[in-house]
Structure formats: C-alpha cells, structure tokens
Design a protein around this motif. Structure first.
Motif, PDB file in Angstrom:
ATOM      1  N   ASN A 104       0.947  -1.182   0.118  1.00 19.45           N
ATOM      2  CA  ASN A 104       0.124   0.023  -0.220  1.00 19.45           C
ATOM      3  C   ASN A 104       0.492   1.174  -0.423  1.00 19.45           C
ATOM      4  N   ASP A 105       0.840   2.311  -0.931  1.00 17.35           N
ATOM      5  CA  ASP A 105       1.224   3.646  -0.703  1.00 17.35           C
ATOM      6  C   ASP A 105       0.540   4.603   0.420  1.00 17.35           C
ATOM      7  N   VAL A 106       1.321   5.161   1.116  1.00 20.20           N
ATOM      8  CA  VAL A 106       1.248   5.776   1.981  1.00 20.20           C
ATOM      9  C   VAL A 106       1.417   7.430   1.549  1.00 20.20           C
ATOM     10  N   GLN A 107       1.512   7.837   0.207  1.00 21.14           N
ATOM     11  CA  GLN A 107       1.416   9.227  -0.181  1.00 21.14           C
ATOM     12  C   GLN A 107       0.276  10.377   0.253  1.00 21.14           C
ATOM     13  N   ALA A 108      -0.872   9.542   0.726  1.00 23.64           N
ATOM     14  CA  ALA A 108      -1.211  10.748   1.495  1.00 23.64           C
ATOM     15  C   ALA A 108      -0.993  11.700   2.290  1.00 23.64           C
ATOM     16  N   VAL A 109      -0.193  10.647   3.660  1.00 21.25           N
ATOM     17  CA  VAL A 109       0.336  11.112   4.829  1.00 21.25           C
ATOM     18  C   VAL A 109       1.414  12.133   4.627  1.00 21.25           C
ATOM     19  N   ALA A 110       2.386  11.463   3.311  1.00 22.81           N
ATOM     20  CA  ALA A 110       3.542  11.939   3.136  1.00 22.81           C
ATOM     21  C   ALA A 110       3.203  13.121   2.210  1.00 22.81           C
ATOM     22  N   THR A 111       1.976  13.596   1.586  1.00 21.93           N
ATOM     23  CA  THR A 111       1.647  15.013   1.336  1.00 21.93           C
ATOM     24  C   THR A 111       0.978  15.816   2.145  1.00 21.93           C
ATOM     25  N   ALA A 112       0.170  15.160   3.198  1.00 16.90           N
ATOM     26  CA  ALA A 112      -0.641  16.091   4.406  1.00 16.90           C
ATOM     27  C   ALA A 112       0.889  16.707   4.861  1.00 16.90           C
ATOM     28  N   GLU A 113       2.313  15.989   5.004  1.00 15.15           N
ATOM     29  CA  GLU A 113       3.143  16.139   6.169  1.00 15.15           C
ATOM     30  C   GLU A 113       4.634  16.292   5.613  1.00 15.15           C
ATOM     31  N   ASN A 114       4.876  16.846   4.347  1.00 18.95           N
ATOM     32  CA  ASN A 114       5.590  17.071   3.720  1.00 18.95           C
ATOM     33  C   ASN A 114       6.793  16.581   3.179  1.00 18.95           C
ATOM     34  N   TRP A 115       6.529  15.129   3.187  1.00 17.61           N
ATOM     35  CA  TRP A 115       7.386  14.598   3.210  1.00 17.61           C
ATOM     36  C   TRP A 115       8.926  14.281   2.386  1.00 17.61           C
TER      37      TRP A 115
END
Ligand code: BGC
Length: 417
Positions: A104-115
């Motif tokens: 699964n990707d965790v892009q939604a979290v990464a985008t929201a937190e600006n990884w």
C-alpha cells in the motif's frame, strides 16, 4: 492550481479523520528483526508511541542480525496469503515488493506532512515507487565504523585509534601480543560482508566501491584493487578468535564491552548495544570510521503490505505518520545508534559518534563519496547480494587465494544476473 486543490483536499480529509479520532486506533502487526538489547529498546519506543495513540501493536520479531531470517519469513507469509501489516524492509527490496503489487502507498500522509521537504533526496527516492511513498524511513545508519574498548587498547599499549589499515593491523597485533582478542567478529555471511564492504571502500575508495559493488562491473570485481581488498580481509580473518563461527553480532559487541576484545568492525547499531549497557562514548568505548574516504549508507524503513480491514489500514497510516514525526525520530535514534532520517531534527542531544556520522554524511554527499551498503541490502537485488555473500563467506572460511576470490566473485555475479 490542480496540485494545490488536490493538496487541500487531502489535508482536509486527513484533518477530519484526525479530528474525528478515527485514526486514533488502528492495528499493526510489525515484522522486524530488532531483537538485540539496543534494538529491542529502540523498537520499544515505536511500540509505546503507537500504543499511546490508542493503537494495537502485534509484535512479530524474527531474530537474526541483518534481517536474512526475517526476509525468508516474510516471503513465506506472503506466499501463504497472510502478510504482516508493517514490515522492516529496505533499498531495492522495497522496489521489488512494490513491483509485485504487494504494498500500500502512504502518499496521502506524505503529502499532508510534506515528507519531500524533510528527507534527503537520496533517501526519499528509495522510499518511493511510481512516484508515491511506499515506505517510511526511521533512520540513517553508517556501516563503516570501528568500535573499540579503551581498557583493551590501554592493556595493549595502543594510544591512538587507527586511521589506516596498516595502523589497524599493527594495533591488532599489539592486542594479540597482550593476550586479547584483536577483532570481535561473528562468522555469519552478512557480518563477513559488512567487514568486506568496509574494506573495499577503504582500499579502493568510493568510485571503486560503486563500480564493483553497485554496478557489479566485472573488470572492477576482478581487478588488482579487489585482490588487495581480499588480502586485507584475509589479514583481518587472522585477528578473529577461534569461537567466531556463527556468533551473533551483539555477542561480538559484548566482547568489546567487556574489554576482552579490542575492536569490532560493525555499523552503528553496535552503538545501541554500548548505550544499552550504559557505556559512555569517548570514555567507555571509542568510535572511528573505518580507514578510507566515504560513507557506507544503510537506512531502515517500514513498508505497508496490502491487508484487508479498516483497522489495519488505519494502523498503517498512523504508523507512517508516527515514524516520520520529529519527536519519534529523535527518541528512536538516540536508542538505536543511528541518526534521524529527517534533516530537520536537531542533534544537540546526540553523542559525538552521531555528530561525526552526520558531518561525514554531508561531506560525503558533497564529495560524491556516499555509497549504499551492499551487505545491508541498499545497493543490489537480494539474489545477487546472496551470491556475493556466499563467495565472501567461503573466502573467510577457507584458504582460497585473493585472486581466486575475485574470479569467484565475478562468476557469481554473472550467474545471478
Ligand atoms: C539493520 C539494523 C540492524 C542490524 C543488525 C541492519 O541491516 O539496518 O537496523 O540493527 O542489521 O540486526
């Protein structure tokens, strides 16, 4: 415009989910190989932080340094159709599993937190598949370290830490003359390979390391430089005690902790053991990079396997966010011996070994001397790595000549490609 709207929508979604407390629980089954004293302490930080957010943590540790046993267990779980929710994975392994459609990707979290803005680009790339984050990094480990016992060094009359392989060999001879074990080592393929790659970097330099152990160039693998690297590995083999075969890495570290052995060549997870034994760096133990220029990079990260159930999905998102939180990155790495993966975490509370690691990482990045660890699965596919490890271990445990080892290395790589 579209990008901004999309971002706002994701942020709103995450905001409402967090506000409603819907992600305050979640379940994760975490497969990892952190079972030594220092490792267990570090992963304990992650478990407590996850539980403090109301989550349920199911621990699935698979003992075995370097993670080879864990990776075998993972394959079996996936084949059985029952993957764990979160798995310690790294380097090309992340890409391989993502390529199989298992993550699964965790892009939604990464985008929201600006990884993207807080990770070194080299690490961010490793964490992404098809442009999306499928892994969250916990740390940056350095592989090319020598750890030393001040008590043992003093007994042997050694006043300076070695900065060349010649100095290392001379110091090791003094330790042996004083009746001590010169080099604490565990005879397991990944440990042999850890020492080997540090020597390859030291003897050949970063460009040679890359050609040989990343690009797998046959000319580099069979070169005189590689012969010289095997010669030095043979010399190191001579400094190991009789009981080395099969010994776990942390038991080798314990020999240095007790002052029975002078040195260990190992990544900075070894520092986690010294710290767990309440030893103070610079006083009760010493660290110095292995001879040569460069920095051998290893980084631990967690991936999120495709599993059914909202609870599991929640758990994955919460864990990803937690792993990347600055507070967690600090507490975890203070215990683990590594430095934070995030570039914006202050190192004031870290020790001098960690600060040296950070400084050298920046210098090596600038100088093009940062190389990924072959032994720790950051550089090449697992199948090729396995072939290389076989040759290195065979060399370590036989009287194979250095020249023959280089031919065996090139043959093994050709077979695996
Ligand atoms: C991992 C470390 C771990 C070490 C020994 C390495 O491959 O990156 O986190 O402590 O193996 O188990």
């Amino acid at each position: 415009m579209f990008g901004f709207r999309k971002l706002t929508a994701v942020a709103a979604l995450l905001g409402s989910v967090f506000a409603s407390g819907a992600w305050a629980e979640g379940t994760v089954e975490v497969l990892h190989w952190w079972t030594s004293g220092g490792e267990a302490k570090a992963v304990g930080e992650l478990k407590s932080a996850f539980e403090a957010q109301g989550g349920i943590w199911i621990d699935s540790p698979i003992a075995g340094g370097g993670g080879d046993a864990a990776m075998t267990a993972l394959r079996a779980r996936v084949v059985a159709g029952n993957p764990p929710t979160a798995v310690q994975l790294k380097g090309p392994g992340i890409q391989e599993w993502a390529g199989e459609g298992a993550l699964n990707d965790v892009q939604a979290v990464a985008t929201a937190e600006n990884w993207d803005s807080v990770l070194p680009p080299v690490l961010a790339e490793i964490m992404k598949y098809d442009g999306k984050y499928v892994a969250a990094p916990v740390n940056i480990h350095r592989v090319d370290w020598i750890w030393a016992s001040p008590v043992a060094l003093e007994k042997a009359g050694i006043t300076e830490m070695p900065t060349t392989w010649e100095e290392f060999n001379a110091a090791a001879e003094k330790l042996e003359a004083a009746g001590l074990v010169a080099l604490a080592h565990g005879g397991q393929p990944w440990q042999d390979a850890t020492v080997f790659e540090d020597v390859v970097l030291g003897v050949g330099g970063p460009d040679f390391y890359r050609k040989a152990l990343v690009e797998l160039d046959p000319a580099a693998l069979t070169s005189d430089t590689m012969v010289a690297a095997f010669d030095q590995l043979r010399t190191l083999r001579g400094f190991v005690d009789d009981g080395f075969s099969g010994r776990d890495w942390n038991l080798a570290t314990a020999m240095v902790i007790r002052g029975e052995a002078g040195f260990q060549i190992m990544g900075d997870w070894a520092k986690g053991e010294f710290l767990a034994a309440s030893l103070v760096p610079g006083k009760d133990f010493y660290c110095i990079p292995t001879p040569g220029d460069g920095f051998v990079l290893n980084s631990d990260s967690f991936t999120f396997f495709k599993v059914a159930g909202d609870e599991n999905l929640k758990g994955q998102q919460v864990l990803a966010s937690l792993i990347m939180s600055p507070v967690f990155q600090k507490t975890f790495n203070l215990a683990k011996g590594s430095i934070p993966a995030r570039t914006d975490v202050a190192l004031d509370d870290f020790d001098d070994c960690a600060k040296r690691s950070h400084e050298d990482l920046l210098k090596a990045t600038e100088a093009g001397a940062l190389v990924p660890s072959m032994a720790h699965e950051m550089a090449i596919p697992r199948s090729v790595r396995g072939e290389i490890l076989d040759v290195v271990t065979k060399f370590f445990n036989s009287d194979m000549s250095s020249k023959d080892a280089t031919t065996a290395l090139a043959d093994a790589v050709a077979r695996a490609m």
